[in-house]
Scaffold this motif. Structure first.
Motif, PDB file in Angstrom:
ATOM      1  N   VAL A  16     -14.551  14.093  18.261  1.00 28.88           N
ATOM      2  CA  VAL A  16     -14.890  14.565  17.079  1.00 28.88           C
ATOM      3  C   VAL A  16     -15.118  15.879  16.842  1.00 28.88           C
ATOM      4  O   VAL A  16     -14.584  16.311  15.812  1.00 28.88           O
ATOM      5  N   LEU A  17     -15.609  16.756  17.888  1.00 32.15           N
ATOM      6  CA  LEU A  17     -15.862  17.961  17.730  1.00 32.15           C
ATOM      7  C   LEU A  17     -14.439  18.557  17.714  1.00 32.15           C
ATOM      8  O   LEU A  17     -14.213  19.794  17.066  1.00 32.15           O
ATOM      9  N   GLY A  18     -13.448  18.091  18.747  1.00 32.51           N
ATOM     10  CA  GLY A  18     -12.160  18.636  18.790  1.00 32.51           C
ATOM     11  C   GLY A  18     -11.465  18.435  17.460  1.00 32.51           C
ATOM     12  O   GLY A  18     -10.568  19.207  17.031  1.00 32.51           O
ATOM     13  N   GLY A  19     -11.648  17.228  16.673  1.00 32.65           N
ATOM     14  CA  GLY A  19     -11.085  16.944  15.473  1.00 32.65           C
ATOM     15  C   GLY A  19     -11.737  17.697  14.412  1.00 32.65           C
ATOM     16  O   GLY A  19     -10.654  17.916  13.375  1.00 32.65           O
ATOM     17  N   LEU A  20     -12.613  18.345  14.194  1.00 34.98           N
ATOM     18  CA  LEU A  20     -13.255  19.236  13.327  1.00 34.98           C
ATOM     19  C   LEU A  20     -12.252  20.497  12.963  1.00 34.98           C
ATOM     20  O   LEU A  20     -11.881  20.802  11.822  1.00 34.98           O
ATOM     21  N   ALA A  21     -11.662  21.159  14.076  1.00 31.81           N
ATOM     22  CA  ALA A  21     -10.830  22.256  14.046  1.00 31.81           C
ATOM     23  C   ALA A  21      -9.487  21.805  13.127  1.00 31.81           C
ATOM     24  O   ALA A  21      -9.016  22.606  12.246  1.00 31.81           O
ATOM     25  N   GLY A  22      -9.061  20.772  13.638  1.00 30.21           N
ATOM     26  CA  GLY A  22      -7.802  20.251  13.236  1.00 30.21           C
ATOM     27  C   GLY A  22      -7.826  19.843  11.713  1.00 30.21           C
ATOM     28  O   GLY A  22      -7.103  20.248  10.842  1.00 30.21           O
ATOM     29  N   LYS A  23      -9.077  19.311  11.412  1.00 29.72           N
ATOM     30  CA  LYS A  23      -9.267  18.894   9.902  1.00 29.72           C
ATOM     31  C   LYS A  23      -9.453  20.079   9.210  1.00 29.72           C
ATOM     32  O   LYS A  23      -9.132  20.289   8.072  1.00 29.72           O
ATOM     33  N   ALA A  24     -10.223  21.055   9.612  1.00 34.44           N
ATOM     34  CA  ALA A  24     -10.377  22.502   8.883  1.00 34.44           C
ATOM     35  C   ALA A  24      -9.036  22.792   8.435  1.00 34.44           C
ATOM     36  O   ALA A  24      -8.499  23.601   7.237  1.00 34.44           O
ATOM     37  N   LEU A  25      -8.056  23.069   9.443  1.00 31.13           N
ATOM     38  CA  LEU A  25      -6.861  23.635   9.285  1.00 31.13           C
ATOM     39  C   LEU A  25      -6.064  22.590   8.208  1.00 31.13           C
ATOM     40  O   LEU A  25      -5.080  23.016   7.580  1.00 31.13           O
TER      41      LEU A  25
END
Length: 510
Positions: free
Chosen positions: A9-18
């Motif tokens: 989840v934490l790793g996916g947050l950066a990807g979703k922000a981009l």
């Protein structure tokens, strides 16, 4: 499982922000017109044949078997990896050739409602995207090798790097006027990711065991046995990609018949919902594959009963917020530049349809992955056949009557069917439905509060969302049964988080 889930989840947050930046930029520069519609068709035309052959083969066929072999017979794990790697490389090269030579026909099948100019743009983009197919396929294999070793770095890197590539390609296409450059936003990132993935799994020694030397399997019988076991796992799932990718193709074809604006708007609406799925369902499903496959049969039901309440605690109010404030969310995210009022209307209606079933889709997807982990692939085939064939029929039957809303509503119906069928196989349907019934008064109260405060503008959006969350939490707090259920589940998760369930189960199994 909890540790793996939160890292995903934490790793996916950066990807979703981009990813959000990418969609906002695309909406502002190109709106919901021909260029975006052509780009959506081209990417769908690239991914459908890839996923047709590899999605379930990797996640449900390769990963559980590879994890099992790594624990019990490391040489067989390496033999399985080498065999699958060779098969995927050969398949992807053949697919590149097929896409390059058949791109005009394929675009015509997926977008029967496109005009000649838009179809031509889509075909040129497909030719560029096809080059990235081998790199996309093999990188997915590397991510699962990492996940088998409790390493989520490669999975987390993918979304961010892909979004960066698409952002750069969008800017380059707009400044140069060559819209086909949009497709390089798919191809170039995966070429780089493939190089990094191949380097990473070797640097970390994931293909080594024992004294650190690479496992050498020269015996053809070993490779043949690994392939035979892989095929035995995969065989019950062969119907799934036919139905799943057929459902995606039908959705894309129906959207093109409704107009190019609908083709483009589908992904703007889907991005909001898919972000929730990527941050919740995908990590839960992948963590479940890696952990439930190591649990004893007697532990599975208990693990699911601890998992369901927190998931509903998060996904139900999320679904309500997206449904009640769909227009406000679309306006805040996209309504600028070339994204006009018609695009807002279409996207918000579709978001409403998609958001209705988020809670069911998250639970259903997680349950399906648990079934995969337990080797119940025949049951998975039945669940997936039901949950994708029914929406396919709804799209074809109702699009003339419901318009763009049909696409979102059909997806929600599919998620509901997936949840019900998979929960039934896992013997947690009665528990889930009982919990949902108790939650219904709180749902109605939250809907009333959110709808009363909803309206145009960021302040009304924030007020409506906050009201839904406050009412929801108050209801859970004042109902003793819910308070005990949710608090005990959350406390259990915190107790387990320092020592992940998969490791405990593996030790217990030994």
């Amino acid at each position: 499982m909890a540790k793996i889930f939160f890292r995903l989840v934490l790793g996916g947050l950066a990807g979703k922000a981009l990813g959000l930046l990418r969609e906002v930029l695309l909406a502002a520069l190109y709106g919901a017109g021909q260029v975006v519609a052509a780009n959506r068709i081209a990417l769908t035309a690239t991914l459908i044949p890839i996923n047709f052959f590899t999605a379930d083969a990797l996640s449900a066929g390769f990963l559980p078997l590879y994890v099992q072999y790594r624990q019990e017979r490391p040489a067989m794990a390496h033999a399985l990896y080498r065999t699958v790697h060779l098969l995927l490389a050969a398949f992807s090269l053949m697919l590149v050739v097929a896409l390059l030579f058949g791109r005009h026909m394929w675009v015509g099948l997926l977008g029967p409602g496109l005009d000649a100019h838009t179809a031509g743009i889509a075909a040129s983009m497909l030719g560029v995207a096809a080059v990235g197919v081998p790199f996309y396929v093999l990188y997915n294999l590397y991510t699962l090798v990492g996940l088998a070793n409790d390493d989520v770095r490669l999975i987390n890197l993918r979304a961010s790097f892909q979004s960066i590539g698409l952002i750069c390609a969008t800017i380059a296409a707009y400044l140069s006027g060559h819209v086909a450059l949009l497709a390089w936003g798919f191809t170039v990132p995966y070429i780089v990711l493939w190089c990094w993935g191949a380097y990473w799994i070797r640097r970390r020694g994931y293909l080594r065991v024992g004294d650190g030397a690479p496992v050498q399997v020269t015996d053809r019988a070993g490779a043949k046995l690994a392939l035979s076991m892989f095929w035995r796992r995969l065989r019950p799932l062969l119907l799934i990609p036919v139905i799943l990718q057929g459902s995606i193709a039908v959705e894309r074809a129906v959207s093109s018949l409704l107009g190019v604006e609908v083709v483009a708007a589908t992904e703007y609406a889907r991005f909001v919902v898919d972000s929730c799925m990527a941050l919740l369902a995908a990590p839960l499903g992948l963590a479940g594959l890696a952990s439930f496959s190591k649990m004893k049969q007697s532990e599975v039901a208990g693990g699911l009963r601890r998992l369901i309440p927190p998931v509903l605690l998060v996904t139900v109010p999320l679904s309500l917020i997206l449904c009640i404030n769909s227009r406000g969310i679309v306006t805040v995210l996209y309504a600028r530049g070339q994204f006009d009022d018609r695009a807002v209307d279409i996207s918000s209606v579709m978001l409403l349809g998609f958001a209705l079933g988020i809670w069911a889709q998250v639970l259903g997807y997680t349950f399906v992955k648990v079934l995969n982990a337990r080797g119940a692939n025949f049951q998975v085939a039945i669940v997936m056949a039901l949950s994708f064939s029914v929406p396919m029929g709804l799209n074809l039957l109702l699009y003339r009557h419901w318009g763009a809303f049909t696409l979102g509503a059909a997806a929600s119906v599919g998620g509901l069917l997936m949840f019900i069928a998979s929960a039934r196989w896992l013997a947690v349907l009665r528990f889930s439905l009982g919990l949902i019934v108790v939650l219904l008064p709180g749902v109605l109260a939250a809907i009333a509060a959110g709808y009363f405060l909803s309206g145009p503008g960021v302040l009304r959006l924030a007020a409506s969302s906050a009201a839904i969350l406050v009412v929801w939490m108050l209801y859970i707090a004042v109902v003793p049964q819910l308070r005990r259920t949710f608090l005990s589940s959350i406390l259990e998760r915190f107790k387990q988080s320092p020592t992940p369930v998969p490791q405990e189960s593996a030790v217990a199994g030994k």
